[in-house]
Design a protein around this motif. Structure first.
Motif, PDB file in Angstrom:
ATOM      1  N   GLU A 552      51.398  30.329  46.436  1.00 38.66           N
ATOM      2  CA  GLU A 552      50.600  31.495  46.316  1.00 38.66           C
ATOM      3  C   GLU A 552      51.509  32.846  46.782  1.00 38.66           C
ATOM      4  O   GLU A 552      52.103  32.664  47.776  1.00 38.66           O
ATOM      5  CB  GLU A 552      49.389  31.341  47.198  1.00 38.66           C
ATOM      6  CG  GLU A 552      48.404  32.671  47.155  1.00 38.66           C
ATOM      7  CD  GLU A 552      47.181  32.463  48.153  1.00 38.66           C
ATOM      8  OE1 GLU A 552      46.458  31.978  47.632  1.00 38.66           O
ATOM      9  OE2 GLU A 552      47.198  32.820  49.321  1.00 38.66           O
ATOM     10  N   VAL A 553      51.586  33.776  45.873  1.00 38.63           N
ATOM     11  CA  VAL A 553      52.345  34.994  46.056  1.00 38.63           C
ATOM     12  C   VAL A 553      51.753  36.215  45.997  1.00 38.63           C
ATOM     13  O   VAL A 553      50.562  36.431  45.066  1.00 38.63           O
ATOM     14  CB  VAL A 553      53.667  34.842  45.129  1.00 38.63           C
ATOM     15  CG1 VAL A 553      54.445  33.808  45.675  1.00 38.63           C
ATOM     16  CG2 VAL A 553      53.226  34.783  43.578  1.00 38.63           C
ATOM     17  N   THR A 554      51.971  37.416  46.710  1.00 39.28           N
ATOM     18  CA  THR A 554      51.572  38.482  46.642  1.00 39.28           C
ATOM     19  C   THR A 554      52.527  39.537  45.797  1.00 39.28           C
ATOM     20  O   THR A 554      53.754  39.499  46.449  1.00 39.28           O
ATOM     21  CB  THR A 554      50.866  39.203  47.707  1.00 39.28           C
ATOM     22  OG1 THR A 554      49.821  38.296  48.345  1.00 39.28           O
ATOM     23  CG2 THR A 554      50.398  40.284  47.650  1.00 39.28           C
ATOM     24  N   LEU A 555      52.084  39.981  44.567  1.00 42.82           N
ATOM     25  CA  LEU A 555      53.092  40.668  44.011  1.00 42.82           C
ATOM     26  C   LEU A 555      52.850  42.389  43.839  1.00 42.82           C
ATOM     27  O   LEU A 555      51.576  42.538  43.497  1.00 42.82           O
ATOM     28  CB  LEU A 555      53.361  40.122  42.493  1.00 42.82           C
ATOM     29  CG  LEU A 555      53.463  38.531  42.218  1.00 42.82           C
ATOM     30  CD1 LEU A 555      53.354  38.124  40.874  1.00 42.82           C
ATOM     31  CD2 LEU A 555      54.830  38.387  42.954  1.00 42.82           C
ATOM     32  N   PRO A 556      53.777  43.123  44.169  1.00 40.18           N
ATOM     33  CA  PRO A 556      53.555  44.455  43.612  1.00 40.18           C
ATOM     34  C   PRO A 556      53.494  44.697  42.166  1.00 40.18           C
ATOM     35  O   PRO A 556      54.010  44.010  41.469  1.00 40.18           O
ATOM     36  CB  PRO A 556      54.863  45.243  44.421  1.00 40.18           C
ATOM     37  CG  PRO A 556      55.964  44.255  44.204  1.00 40.18           C
ATOM     38  CD  PRO A 556      55.116  42.963  44.508  1.00 40.18           C
ATOM     39  N   GLY A 580      45.324  47.666  46.418  1.00 36.90           N
ATOM     40  CA  GLY A 580      46.454  48.015  47.203  1.00 36.90           C
ATOM     41  C   GLY A 580      47.597  47.950  46.493  1.00 36.90           C
ATOM     42  O   GLY A 580      48.629  47.910  47.195  1.00 36.90           O
ATOM     43  N   GLY A 581      47.596  48.098  45.357  1.00 35.99           N
ATOM     44  CA  GLY A 581      48.834  48.039  44.441  1.00 35.99           C
ATOM     45  C   GLY A 581      49.495  46.838  44.216  1.00 35.99           C
ATOM     46  O   GLY A 581      50.551  46.490  43.700  1.00 35.99           O
ATOM     47  N   ARG A 582      48.727  45.708  44.569  1.00 30.68           N
ATOM     48  CA  ARG A 582      49.070  44.186  44.312  1.00 30.68           C
ATOM     49  C   ARG A 582      48.414  43.241  44.061  1.00 30.68           C
ATOM     50  O   ARG A 582      46.857  43.720  43.902  1.00 30.68           O
ATOM     51  CB  ARG A 582      49.407  43.805  46.011  1.00 30.68           C
ATOM     52  CG  ARG A 582      50.824  44.699  46.450  1.00 30.68           C
ATOM     53  CD  ARG A 582      50.983  44.436  48.106  1.00 30.68           C
ATOM     54  NE  ARG A 582      52.147  44.985  48.420  1.00 30.68           N
ATOM     55  CZ  ARG A 582      53.410  44.811  48.363  1.00 30.68           C
ATOM     56  NH1 ARG A 582      53.840  43.670  47.599  1.00 30.68           N
ATOM     57  NH2 ARG A 582      54.293  45.492  48.940  1.00 30.68           N
ATOM     58  N   VAL A 583      48.700  42.192  43.516  1.00 31.78           N
ATOM     59  CA  VAL A 583      47.735  40.976  43.159  1.00 31.78           C
ATOM     60  C   VAL A 583      48.432  39.696  43.924  1.00 31.78           C
ATOM     61  O   VAL A 583      49.537  39.713  44.183  1.00 31.78           O
ATOM     62  CB  VAL A 583      47.704  40.856  41.650  1.00 31.78           C
ATOM     63  CG1 VAL A 583      47.085  41.804  41.008  1.00 31.78           C
ATOM     64  CG2 VAL A 583      49.175  40.422  41.192  1.00 31.78           C
TER      65      VAL A 583
END
Length: 602
Positions: A552-556, A580-583
């Motif tokens: 699981e990663v949070t990407l801009p 917030g500019g991320r997924v």
């Protein structure tokens, strides 16, 4: 070009959407069985209104902005003879035979009918391909020449030793089979690109010389081997003038000029006869063509060598709807000849489309790319004076190979220097593009153990891309002659041993690319180093990609998508909302995440 003289489809990976659909079916069946075993409900005294259950949610469709072919070419390059044998009846045309050895340079049976069969199966569509570049299908020299350092019999299976530019080589098929191939490709939105040569015809081989009565052979020539081949030809005999003739080519034979030892435009590349395309002298048809009953070559008063070649090559455009050319050995031909070929190709394709509007892909003009070894990503006179829309990029293969050897797989941000450089040149110029590859018939095959990450690097590269047949299936190399190792790159397509994981990965990346002109022509910006994440933004399209992601990663998403935007990962099919500019997404085992907008009506 060559520089020496000389099954069933694999199953596709099951998608998460399909898996969810199967789970829903199991749950539905379980529910039905449970209901069947439960006590019957009491029927109400009065029939009430029935309620239709809501339909299951459909997966969101991505927004597709493929762009024009010139902006976003995804070209599959195939050595036709080595791909698939669709018509075994043409395998031994002109008396061509196997050599009984490793068959390095013989014809293997692949043909136009084989290409059509794979088109109809959906093989190219599943890869996201929008162009198929085939080796020159017009007639080649009849026999073989010496391959490498007397190592093998070298036939013109690759299409670079032309005999007659106006008729199909019988090993490739018939005109009706060519029309079927072109029509099948066009019906799927796929363009047909011919490999063509204006620099040279083929060598004077024993069988062609005999067939056309050019009396320069010694008795017993039929027994020639690679070791004694040239001893059967009298290279001092002026009857060689009955071949192409000294007005047409430089060859150093009796009655011919010698080629230059230093000038790219007038040298005999690999000792091949060199066409005098730069000459303004009117010429007659070559003597041997006047004795060839099936040729479409016709004499014209005042025609130069260039004029004849342009007419012969663009016949395939005028009569069959061929969409473009890949021009071999382009730096060895004067720019004026390339410009003339391009202008004639544009006119010919426009005329064909007017006559066959229902068989054309669209109204886009004739397209031309070229081999200018060792050209990289820069605009020059080949574009501005030669008429080229595109040139092959020879830099990327070695750049990528060196990066993998120094740890690219563990630190993908290092590729950003290449991506940023390419995109800065390609995205800023609407009429400039290149064709990038990782494997080639003239260089080498990319490391077969690296085809998943290398496929990622290629299919996310700015500009156009070339898929060399078998890179998507992990086709192994063929026999390697010590004096001509490039022959190993042209092995038979591995239909019986396709690597399903490699194929599925290339299909996913290829289809994603085919939907997004932003990958090819968008402005590039790195958004994060680990995992390496970048955006490509085009006036009409935008995407975000990450490479090297785990779990699981949070990407801009940078400026590609606004908060609240609905996107999907094209690899897993997961739908996401930007916050917030991320997924946040769970990455596929490949480590690749491909974010694209979804349609608002879903």
């Amino acid at each position: 070009m060559s520089t020496t003289p000389v099954p069933p489809r694999s199953p596709r990976r099951r998608s998460p959407v399909a898996a969810l659909s199967s789970l829903a079916l199991v749950l539905a069946l379980g529910s039905s069985l449970t209901s069947a075993c439960a006590p019957a409900a009491t029927k109400p005294d009065t029939e009430g209104p029935t309620t239709t259950p809501p339909a299951p949610a459909q997966p969101a469709e991505p927004v597709a902005v493929p762009g024009s072919f010139a902006d976003n070419p995804i070209v599959y390059f195939v050595v036709t003879d080595r791909f698939l044998n669709g018509n075994p009846g043409n395998d031994n045309s002109y008396g061509r035979r196997k050599d009984g050895g490793e068959e390095i340079g013989t014809f293997h049976g692949g043909d136009l009918a084989g290409l059509t069969a794979k088109l109809e199966e959906g093989y190219f569509r599943d890869l996201g391909v929008n162009g198929i570049w085939i080796t020159a299908p017009y007639e080649q020299i009849r026999g073989w020449v010496v391959g490498g350092d007397k190592e093998f019999q070298h036939y013109a299976y690759h299409g670079y030793y032309a005999l007659d530019f106006t008729v199909l080589d019988q090993n490739m098929g018939t005109e009706s089979e060519l029309r079927a191939f072109v029509d099948a490709a066009h019906a799927q939105g796929i363009r047909v690109i011919f490999d063509i040569v204006m620099n040279h015809p083929g060598y004077a081989d024993l069988w062609t010389l005999n067939e056309f009565g050019i009396d320069v052979l010694w008795d017993g020539w039929e027994k020639a081997t690679p070791a004694d081949y040239h001893s059967y030809i009298d290279y001092n005999d002026f009857d060689f003038t009955q071949w192409w003739g000294g007005d047409w080519v430089r060859s150093g034979l009796p009655g011919y000029d010698e080629g230059s030892s230093w000038d790219d435009l007038t040298k005999q590349l690999a000792f091949l006869p060199d066409f005098k395309t730069e000459s303004d002298q009117a010429v007659k048809l070559p003597a041997f063509l006047t004795r060839k009953p099936d040729t479409h070559a016709r004499a014209h008063d005042g025609y130069t060598v260039r004029a004849y070649l342009v007419e012969w090559l663009t016949r395939w455009v005028r009569e069959f709807g061929v969409d473009g050319f890949r021009c071999d050995t382009a730096k060895h031909v004067d720019l004026a000849s390339w410009a003339a070929l391009k202008a004639a190709g544009v006119q010919a394709l426009a005329a064909w489309k007017r006559e066959h509007p229902d068989r054309a892909v669209d109204d886009a003009p004739f397209w031309m790319t070229g081999e200018v070894f060792p050209h990289g990503v820069q605009r020059d006179d080949f574009y501005d004076q030669g008429g080229f829309d595109n040139l092959i990029n020879f830099d990327f293969q070695n750049q990528l190979d060196e990066m993998f050897q120094t740890g690219l797989g563990k630190d993908w941000r290092r590729i950003d220097t290449i991506y940023a450089d390419y995109a800065s040149k390609i995205s800023s110029d609407p009429t400039f593009n290149v064709l990038t590859y990782i494997s080639s018939h003239d260089t080498k095959l990319f490391n077969r153990r690296k085809l998943i990450p290398a496929g990622t690097a290629l299919l996310l590269a700015p500009g156009g891309v070339q898929i060399f047949y078998g890179d998507e299936s992990a086709r192994p190399a063929g026999p390697v002659p010590s004096s001509d190792p490039q022959q190993a790159t042209r092995s038979d397509m591995n239909w019986g041993s396709v690597d399903a994981a490699v194929l599925a990965h290339w299909q996913t990346l290829g289809r994603f690319r085919s939907r997004h002109v932003a990958v090819a022509k968008g402005a590039h910006q790195m958004l994060a180093e680990r995992p390496y994440t970048f955006s490509r933004i085009h006036p009409e399209d935008r995407v975000v990609a990450a490479i090297g992601a785990t779990g699981e990663v949070t990407l801009p998403v940078g400026e590609a998508f606004v908060d609240g935007a609905r996107v999907r990962d094209a690899v897993t099919g997961t739908e996401l909302t930007v916050t917030g500019g991320r997924v946040t997404v769970v990455a596929d085992a490949s480590g690749v995440v491909l974010l694209e907008a979804v349609r608002a009506d879903h």
